[in-house]
Design a protein around this motif. Structure first.
Motif, PDB file in Angstrom:
ATOM      1  N   ASP A   8     -53.779 -32.569 -38.017  1.00 28.18           N
ATOM      2  CA  ASP A   8     -53.329 -33.871 -37.516  1.00 28.18           C
ATOM      3  C   ASP A   8     -52.268 -34.512 -38.426  1.00 28.18           C
ATOM      4  O   ASP A   8     -51.575 -35.439 -38.018  1.00 28.18           O
ATOM      5  CB  ASP A   8     -54.552 -34.796 -37.389  1.00 28.18           C
ATOM      6  CG  ASP A   8     -54.283 -36.048 -36.597  1.00 28.18           C
ATOM      7  OD1 ASP A   8     -53.436 -36.012 -35.686  1.00 28.18           O
ATOM      8  OD2 ASP A   8     -54.923 -37.078 -36.892  1.00 28.18           O
ATOM      9  N   VAL A   9     -52.128 -34.026 -39.641  1.00 28.70           N
ATOM     10  CA  VAL A   9     -51.209 -34.637 -40.614  1.00 28.70           C
ATOM     11  C   VAL A   9     -49.749 -34.598 -40.143  1.00 28.70           C
ATOM     12  O   VAL A   9     -49.064 -35.616 -40.209  1.00 28.70           O
ATOM     13  CB  VAL A   9     -51.367 -34.013 -42.017  1.00 28.70           C
ATOM     14  CG1 VAL A   9     -50.316 -34.548 -42.971  1.00 28.70           C
ATOM     15  CG2 VAL A   9     -52.762 -34.273 -42.559  1.00 28.70           C
ATOM     16  N   PRO A  10     -49.242 -33.453 -39.655  1.00 25.71           N
ATOM     17  CA  PRO A  10     -47.825 -33.430 -39.268  1.00 25.71           C
ATOM     18  C   PRO A  10     -47.444 -34.469 -38.214  1.00 25.71           C
ATOM     19  O   PRO A  10     -46.323 -34.978 -38.231  1.00 25.71           O
ATOM     20  CB  PRO A  10     -47.609 -32.012 -38.735  1.00 25.71           C
ATOM     21  CG  PRO A  10     -48.638 -31.193 -39.447  1.00 25.71           C
ATOM     22  CD  PRO A  10     -49.837 -32.109 -39.567  1.00 25.71           C
ATOM     23  N   ILE A  35     -50.337 -44.855 -46.924  1.00 24.20           N
ATOM     24  CA  ILE A  35     -51.534 -44.015 -46.809  1.00 24.20           C
ATOM     25  C   ILE A  35     -51.585 -43.471 -45.389  1.00 24.20           C
ATOM     26  O   ILE A  35     -51.471 -44.222 -44.417  1.00 24.20           O
ATOM     27  CB  ILE A  35     -52.819 -44.810 -47.119  1.00 24.20           C
ATOM     28  CG1 ILE A  35     -52.784 -45.310 -48.554  1.00 24.20           C
ATOM     29  CG2 ILE A  35     -54.056 -43.951 -46.864  1.00 24.20           C
ATOM     30  CD1 ILE A  35     -53.955 -46.208 -48.937  1.00 24.20           C
ATOM     31  N   ILE A  36     -51.766 -42.167 -45.304  1.00 25.05           N
ATOM     32  CA  ILE A  36     -51.868 -41.501 -44.007  1.00 25.05           C
ATOM     33  C   ILE A  36     -53.283 -40.955 -43.880  1.00 25.05           C
ATOM     34  O   ILE A  36     -53.723 -40.173 -44.716  1.00 25.05           O
ATOM     35  CB  ILE A  36     -50.832 -40.366 -43.895  1.00 25.05           C
ATOM     36  CG1 ILE A  36     -49.425 -40.943 -44.026  1.00 25.05           C
ATOM     37  CG2 ILE A  36     -51.015 -39.579 -42.610  1.00 25.05           C
ATOM     38  CD1 ILE A  36     -48.351 -39.921 -44.259  1.00 25.05           C
ATOM     39  N   ASN A  37     -53.995 -41.406 -42.865  1.00 31.33           N
ATOM     40  CA  ASN A  37     -55.346 -40.927 -42.565  1.00 31.33           C
ATOM     41  C   ASN A  37     -55.262 -40.008 -41.361  1.00 31.33           C
ATOM     42  O   ASN A  37     -54.766 -40.407 -40.310  1.00 31.33           O
ATOM     43  CB  ASN A  37     -56.277 -42.091 -42.223  1.00 31.33           C
ATOM     44  CG  ASN A  37     -56.552 -42.972 -43.410  1.00 31.33           C
ATOM     45  OD1 ASN A  37     -57.031 -42.496 -44.428  1.00 31.33           O
ATOM     46  ND2 ASN A  37     -56.232 -44.255 -43.296  1.00 31.33           N
ATOM     47  N   LEU A  75     -59.756 -31.997 -53.724  1.00 34.77           N
ATOM     48  CA  LEU A  75     -60.726 -31.376 -52.822  1.00 34.77           C
ATOM     49  C   LEU A  75     -60.072 -30.656 -51.640  1.00 34.77           C
ATOM     50  O   LEU A  75     -60.668 -30.519 -50.573  1.00 34.77           O
ATOM     51  CB  LEU A  75     -61.755 -32.398 -52.313  1.00 34.77           C
ATOM     52  CG  LEU A  75     -62.620 -33.069 -53.377  1.00 34.77           C
ATOM     53  CD1 LEU A  75     -63.531 -34.108 -52.739  1.00 34.77           C
ATOM     54  CD2 LEU A  75     -63.434 -32.035 -54.147  1.00 34.77           C
ATOM     55  N   VAL A  76     -58.818 -30.236 -51.818  1.00 36.11           N
ATOM     56  CA  VAL A  76     -58.150 -29.367 -50.855  1.00 36.11           C
ATOM     57  C   VAL A  76     -57.517 -28.234 -51.648  1.00 36.11           C
ATOM     58  O   VAL A  76     -57.283 -28.360 -52.855  1.00 36.11           O
ATOM     59  CB  VAL A  76     -57.065 -30.092 -50.018  1.00 36.11           C
ATOM     60  CG1 VAL A  76     -57.654 -31.185 -49.169  1.00 36.11           C
ATOM     61  CG2 VAL A  76     -55.944 -30.618 -50.885  1.00 36.11           C
ATOM     62  N   GLU A 133     -64.516 -35.341 -43.140  1.00 34.82           N
ATOM     63  CA  GLU A 133     -63.629 -34.583 -42.252  1.00 34.82           C
ATOM     64  C   GLU A 133     -62.190 -35.096 -42.315  1.00 34.82           C
ATOM     65  O   GLU A 133     -61.276 -34.453 -41.812  1.00 34.82           O
ATOM     66  CB  GLU A 133     -64.141 -34.675 -40.805  1.00 34.82           C
ATOM     67  CG  GLU A 133     -65.513 -34.055 -40.587  1.00 34.82           C
ATOM     68  CD  GLU A 133     -65.518 -32.558 -40.861  1.00 34.82           C
ATOM     69  OE1 GLU A 133     -64.576 -31.861 -40.424  1.00 34.82           O
ATOM     70  OE2 GLU A 133     -66.463 -32.089 -41.520  1.00 34.82           O
ATOM     71  N   LYS A 134     -61.999 -36.255 -42.915  1.00 33.12           N
ATOM     72  CA  LYS A 134     -60.673 -36.880 -42.976  1.00 33.12           C
ATOM     73  C   LYS A 134     -59.803 -36.260 -44.060  1.00 33.12           C
ATOM     74  O   LYS A 134     -60.282 -35.889 -45.129  1.00 33.12           O
ATOM     75  CB  LYS A 134     -60.788 -38.381 -43.264  1.00 33.12           C
ATOM     76  CG  LYS A 134     -61.468 -39.180 -42.189  1.00 33.12           C
ATOM     77  CD  LYS A 134     -60.474 -39.545 -41.138  1.00 33.12           C
ATOM     78  CE  LYS A 134     -61.095 -40.531 -40.162  1.00 33.12           C
ATOM     79  NZ  LYS A 134     -60.222 -40.777 -39.051  1.00 33.12           N
ATOM     80  N   ILE A 135     -58.520 -36.191 -43.784  1.00 33.72           N
ATOM     81  CA  ILE A 135     -57.511 -35.831 -44.771  1.00 33.72           C
ATOM     82  C   ILE A 135     -56.755 -37.118 -45.086  1.00 33.72           C
ATOM     83  O   ILE A 135     -56.252 -37.793 -44.185  1.00 33.72           O
ATOM     84  CB  ILE A 135     -56.545 -34.749 -44.240  1.00 33.72           C
ATOM     85  CG1 ILE A 135     -57.288 -33.460 -43.948  1.00 33.72           C
ATOM     86  CG2 ILE A 135     -55.396 -34.527 -45.216  1.00 33.72           C
ATOM     87  CD1 ILE A 135     -57.863 -32.768 -45.168  1.00 33.72           C
TER      88      ILE A 135
END
Length: 168
Positions: free
Chosen positions: A147-149, A139-141, A43-44, A118-120
């Protein structure tokens, strides 16, 4: 004569006159190879997954306990050797893992990146190909793609901080 004596004294002082024999030198320990597969997009957009794969690759490469090889490296090697066409390894992760085995990659990092509201969510798995089992997961939320980097370094640290299994 004085220059010769001083020069000889300096050579002896710094040990430059002793011959270096191959049998007395220890070979540096070879780092285990780690293959980083492309993140699977859920879904991205695939472009987002590719950018995040590049970021993960850069972060994993900061750790000095692995010799990191990426899927892109494998594809480039396969293209150079014309093996890509013969093996049919355009995007198949299983085929990439087989190629990893052929280059001696002990560990494989794979995962996916997806959107949940809205979360990745970025999931990463560290797989030991010799023992055929996962040795770590992370797991990275993130509140959004931007915000991921900032959260990635901690997630990679969690993934790679496990004690590595002894070589087989």
């Amino acid at each position: 004569m004085v220059r010769f004596t001083i020069g000889l004294g300096l050579l002896l002082l710094f040990g430059w006159t002793q011959p270096v024999h191959a049998e007395t030198q220890k070979a540096p320990a070879e780092l285990p190879k780690l293959l980083l597969l492309d993140l699977k997009p859920i879904l991205v957009k695939p472009e987002v997954a590719q950018i995040l794969t590049t970021l993960v690759s850069a972060e994993v490469s900061q750790y000095q306990k692995f010799d990191v090889v990426t899927s892109l490296d494998i594809r480039k090697m396969a293209a150079l050797q014309d093996d890509k066409r013969k093996a049919g390894c355009d995007t198949d992760a299983t085929c990439m893992a087989d190629l990893a085995g052929s280059i001696g990659a002990r560990f494989v990092v794979f995962g996916d990146v997806g959107q949940l509201g809205e979360k990745i969510i970025l999931t990463l798995n560290l797989f030991d190909s010799k023992k055929a089992k996962a040795v770590a997961r992370s797991i990275i939320n993130a509140n959004g793609i931007e915000d991921v980097p900032t959260k990635l370094p901690a997630g990679i640290r969690d993934l790679l901080s496990v004690e590595l299994p002894a070589p087989i």
